[in-house]
Design a protein around this motif. Sequence first.
Motif, PDB file in Angstrom:
ATOM      1  N   VAL A  47       0.849  -1.203   0.000  1.00  0.00           N
ATOM      2  CA  VAL A  47       0.000   0.000   0.000  1.00  0.00           C
ATOM      3  C   VAL A  47       0.882   1.250   0.000  1.00  0.00           C
ATOM      4  O   VAL A  47       1.673   1.456   0.919  1.00  0.00           O
ATOM      5  N   TRP A 185       2.691 -12.348  11.678  1.00  0.00           N
ATOM      6  CA  TRP A 185       1.725 -12.450  10.584  1.00  0.00           C
ATOM      7  C   TRP A 185       2.202 -13.529   9.626  1.00  0.00           C
ATOM      8  O   TRP A 185       3.352 -13.499   9.165  1.00  0.00           O
ATOM      9  N   LEU A 199      -9.465  -3.363   0.547  1.00  0.00           N
ATOM     10  CA  LEU A 199      -8.820  -4.138   1.616  1.00  0.00           C
ATOM     11  C   LEU A 199      -9.791  -4.319   2.773  1.00  0.00           C
ATOM     12  O   LEU A 199     -10.626  -3.447   3.029  1.00  0.00           O
ATOM     13  N   TYR A 201      -9.453  -5.267   6.928  1.00  0.00           N
ATOM     14  CA  TYR A 201      -8.763  -5.630   8.165  1.00  0.00           C
ATOM     15  C   TYR A 201      -9.817  -6.236   9.080  1.00  0.00           C
ATOM     16  O   TYR A 201     -10.875  -5.633   9.272  1.00  0.00           O
ATOM     17  N   LEU A 210      -6.179 -10.173   7.479  1.00  0.00           N
ATOM     18  CA  LEU A 210      -6.188  -9.077   6.501  1.00  0.00           C
ATOM     19  C   LEU A 210      -6.343  -9.641   5.098  1.00  0.00           C
ATOM     20  O   LEU A 210      -5.662 -10.595   4.724  1.00  0.00           O
ATOM     21  N   SER A 212      -5.813  -8.497   1.403  1.00  0.00           N
ATOM     22  CA  SER A 212      -5.238  -7.472   0.540  1.00  0.00           C
ATOM     23  C   SER A 212      -5.045  -8.057  -0.849  1.00  0.00           C
ATOM     24  O   SER A 212      -5.537  -9.165  -1.133  1.00  0.00           O
ATOM     25  N   ARG A 214      -2.707  -7.649  -4.890  1.00  0.00           N
ATOM     26  CA  ARG A 214      -1.699  -7.009  -5.734  1.00  0.00           C
ATOM     27  C   ARG A 214      -2.315  -6.610  -7.073  1.00  0.00           C
ATOM     28  O   ARG A 214      -1.876  -5.666  -7.696  1.00  0.00           O
ATOM     29  N   ARG A 220      -3.348 -11.155  -1.676  1.00  0.00           N
ATOM     30  CA  ARG A 220      -2.414 -11.262  -0.560  1.00  0.00           C
ATOM     31  C   ARG A 220      -3.247 -11.301   0.720  1.00  0.00           C
ATOM     32  O   ARG A 220      -4.019 -10.362   0.990  1.00  0.00           O
ATOM     33  N   TYR A 222      -3.357 -12.356   5.062  1.00  0.00           N
ATOM     34  CA  TYR A 222      -2.551 -12.572   6.266  1.00  0.00           C
ATOM     35  C   TYR A 222      -3.450 -13.064   7.409  1.00  0.00           C
ATOM     36  O   TYR A 222      -4.614 -12.655   7.507  1.00  0.00           O
ATOM     37  N   PRO A 293       3.207  -4.157  10.582  1.00  0.00           N
ATOM     38  CA  PRO A 293       2.646  -3.851   9.263  1.00  0.00           C
ATOM     39  C   PRO A 293       1.180  -3.413   9.274  1.00  0.00           C
ATOM     40  O   PRO A 293       0.649  -3.027   8.226  1.00  0.00           O
ATOM     41  N   THR A 294       0.532  -3.421  10.425  1.00  0.00           N
ATOM     42  CA  THR A 294      -0.906  -3.164  10.492  1.00  0.00           C
ATOM     43  C   THR A 294      -1.334  -1.848   9.844  1.00  0.00           C
ATOM     44  O   THR A 294      -2.398  -1.776   9.246  1.00  0.00           O
ATOM     45  N   GLY A 295      -0.520  -0.800   9.962  1.00  0.00           N
ATOM     46  CA  GLY A 295      -0.915   0.486   9.363  1.00  0.00           C
ATOM     47  C   GLY A 295      -0.386   0.680   7.954  1.00  0.00           C
ATOM     48  O   GLY A 295      -0.577   1.747   7.366  1.00  0.00           O
ATOM     49  N   ALA A 296       0.314  -0.319   7.413  1.00  0.00           N
ATOM     50  CA  ALA A 296       0.928  -0.245   6.068  1.00  0.00           C
ATOM     51  C   ALA A 296       1.900   0.929   5.961  1.00  0.00           C
ATOM     52  O   ALA A 296       1.905   1.667   4.984  1.00  0.00           O
ATOM     53  N   TYR A 385      -3.836   7.065   7.685  1.00  0.00           N
ATOM     54  CA  TYR A 385      -3.704   5.965   6.724  1.00  0.00           C
ATOM     55  C   TYR A 385      -3.263   6.481   5.357  1.00  0.00           C
ATOM     56  O   TYR A 385      -2.418   5.867   4.707  1.00  0.00           O
TER      57      TYR A 385
HETATM   58  C1  PHB Z   1      -0.107  -5.982   1.844  1.00  0.00           C
HETATM   59  O1  PHB Z   1      -0.828  -5.918   0.838  1.00  0.00           O
HETATM   60  O2  PHB Z   1       0.903  -6.720   1.877  1.00  0.00           O
HETATM   61  C2  PHB Z   1      -0.455  -5.194   3.054  1.00  0.00           C
HETATM   62  C3  PHB Z   1      -1.511  -4.288   2.984  1.00  0.00           C
HETATM   63  C4  PHB Z   1      -1.856  -3.555   4.103  1.00  0.00           C
HETATM   64  C5  PHB Z   1      -1.135  -3.710   5.269  1.00  0.00           C
HETATM   65  C6  PHB Z   1      -0.071  -4.595   5.320  1.00  0.00           C
HETATM   66  C7  PHB Z   1       0.266  -5.341   4.209  1.00  0.00           C
HETATM   67  O3  PHB Z   1      -1.480  -2.997   6.375  1.00  0.00           O
END
Ligand code: PHB
Length: 390
Positions: A47, A185, A199, A201, A210, A212, A214, A220, A222, A293-296, A385
């Motif tokens: 992100v 994660w 996305l 969460y 999560l 997500s 690409r 993706r 988690y 990584p929670t907040g990207a 964010y």
């Molecule tokens: C991801 O797409 O890998 C990703 C997206 C948001 C996050 C963390 C990782 O908060």
Amino acid sequence: MKTQVAIVGGGPAGLLLSRLLHLNGVDNVVLERRSRDYVLGRIRAGVLEQGLVDLLHEADVAERLKAEGEVHAGFNIAFHDDVCHIDLAQLTDGKNVTVYGQTEVTRDLYEALDTAGATVIHDAENLALHDIDTDSPKVTFDQNGQEQIISAAFIAGCDGFHGPSRQAIPNSVRQEYELTYPFGWLGVLSETPPVAEELMYASHESGFALCSLRSRQLSRYYVQCPVDDSVADWSDDRFWDELKSRLPTEVANSLVTGPSIEKSIAPLRSFVAEPMSWNRLFLAGDSAHIVPPTGAKGLNLAASDVYYLSRAFVDYFNRDVESPLRDYSKTALARVWKAERFSWWMTRLLHLFPDQNKFEQRLQAAEFNYLLNSEAAKLALAENYVGLEY
Ligand code: PHB
Ligand code: RFL
């Protein structure tokens, strides 16, 4: 070999710094321990804040990003079966984020550096920093069994959390601030259509998840897992079952599963080293700080460091102005700590903490409930964010 800036580490921070310096006529060399294929094989962030997108445009490496990056104007947070939509664009006057993999950012930077004839040395082994408290700092490393020496005016430490640069700042000067979390994660990449456009969460009584993506064909996902689990503990079937159980029923029912093409576990950590510079050494990215990584925010924070540092070097070499370089650590740390705060807050809101008591569980539910019903709370989340101003 002699150069103006020796850049240690060829991850996104080092490559972007090299590119921006090159475009401004500042000579530099990038030294990377791994092969290019290894660096491009690491699946990490996805992100990008607008600030990083703008910086990639400035670096003239945004053509593919423009064509293939997906603009996201919002995302969802689920707390058990309640879903809170965060309308980023509406809350922040049209700001948004772009979904485009860190791997692709890195690939685009390598290509531009190659075309421009920049020097990126791979497989640099046993790298060490010397004389950083003098006017002629040096980096030594082994290449094909031969020791090489690079003299520079400055060294940029962009070598990630485990690199040697941060350690070159004496213990008597360096302060480290750290929080570790009792979970990691587990991430899976799969060639399946993402479960939703945006996305999601999700916080659930058995842990965080999560969803997500690409691209429209590459997802993706988690799930939170115990920190000492290994990938071998997680078959694809176990992963998909666990993910589904943590998502709201409607979302779980539309999940398309398939074989994983990558699976890895990352520990969660909050970490800041101060100061981010000492004499002739300047740290940028994960070498100076880690966020969960929670907040990207990890990659985006590396980008804002590079923004400040590239401008400071250009001021020094091209305009004879020294103060931005002198102030670099203070300037960068002010933004770093705000991203640390946000990442820590979002991690605390959404994860299952094994030692959490019932009072803390109620607080977590109240925090989500407040978010669900307060425009002010949503705005505070949204403005962080999409990324705070550089
Ligand atoms: C991801 O797409 O890998 C990703 C997206 C948001 C996050 C963390 C990782 O908060
Ligand atoms: P990087 O990407 O770690 O690059 C540092 C580079 O330095 C090289 N290096 C050395 N080179 C020469 N000599 C040495 N002795 C060296 N030691 C190390 C390394 O090989 C490497 O190429 O740091 P940089 O450039 O600061 O970029 C930061 C981002 O990579 C990082 O913040 C994010 O990827 C963090 N992160 C994530 N962030 C997100 O926003 N979302 C995510 O989903 C996400 N997932 C992750 C991640 C970080 C992970 N790590 C570091 C374990 C998943 C993982 C597994």
